[in-house]
Design an enzyme around this catalytic site. Structure first.
Site, PDB file in Angstrom:
ATOM      1  N   HIS A  69       0.621  -1.206   0.138  1.00  0.00           N
ATOM      2  CA  HIS A  69       0.059   0.096  -0.149  1.00  0.00           C
ATOM      3  C   HIS A  69       0.831   1.212   0.003  1.00  0.00           C
ATOM      4  CE1 HIS A  69      -3.607  -2.073   1.886  1.00  0.00           C
ATOM      5  NE2 HIS A  69      -3.279  -2.721   0.754  1.00  0.00           N
ATOM      6  N   GLU A  71       0.892   3.909   1.927  1.00  0.00           N
ATOM      7  CA  GLU A  71       1.260   4.243   3.116  1.00  0.00           C
ATOM      8  C   GLU A  71       2.532   3.549   3.678  1.00  0.00           C
ATOM      9  OE1 GLU A  71      -3.321   4.201   3.407  1.00  0.00           O
ATOM     10  OE2 GLU A  71      -1.579   3.334   2.423  1.00  0.00           O
TER      11      GLU A  71
END
Length: 164
Positions: A69, A71
């Site tokens: 992801h 993040e």
């Protein structure tokens, strides 16, 4: 409170999301220090050195097993260069933070998350709801960009940054 600087960093995360090769979901993240300096960035994609052929993104099961992801990639990128994220803010564009990314955000000491409130795809809702519980327990502030009408001059924001 959503500020003009928040809008700039969300727009930057949106730009970074466009670097993703995922044909169905482009997510971007920007981590900013307490003086407004960009500390790291990331987008959803496969780890460095792994094949990222279009066919691998096209098969959902394969993609989910391989993808990191936005993040997490932003956190990994900071770690790779020795940058501390303690006390920083992360701006996320594309989807709200999932519970797995929330754990990493908490663990590295990020203190504020700016993101949209709801996932466009309902299959992420349980994970995103759990992330909110984690953030609350850990004292991580969350600011939502789901309704930019909270911004004092919505039309000016749209003219400057475009729609989210």
């Amino acid at each position: 409170m959503f500020t003009d600087w928040d809008g700039r960093y969300v727009a930057l995360a949106r730009e970074i999301s466009s670097w993703s090769k995922d044909p169905s979901t482009q997510c971007g993240a920007v981590i900013v220090g307490d003086s407004g300096q960009v500390l790291s960035q990331g987008y959803n994609g496969f780890p460095r050195g792994m094949s990222d052929l279009d066919e691998l993104y096209a098969h959902r099961e394969t993609k989910y097993k391989r993808i990191s992801h936005a993040e997490m990639n932003a956190i990994y990128n900071a770690s790779r260069t020795g940058v501390s994220l303690y006390g920083s803010t992360i701006y996320v564009y594309g989807l709200p933070v999932c519970h797995e990314c929330a754990k990493a955000i908490i663990q590295v000491g990020i203190k504020k998350v700016v993101m949209q409130k709801e996932a466009k795809d309902n299959r992420w809702n349980d994970s995103c709801d759990l992330a909110q519980i984690f953030f609350g327990e850990a004292g991580v502030e969350t600011t939502y960009i789901s309704s930019l009408k909270q911004f004092s001059d919505y039309e000016e924001y749209l003219n400057r940054y475009g729609p989210l």
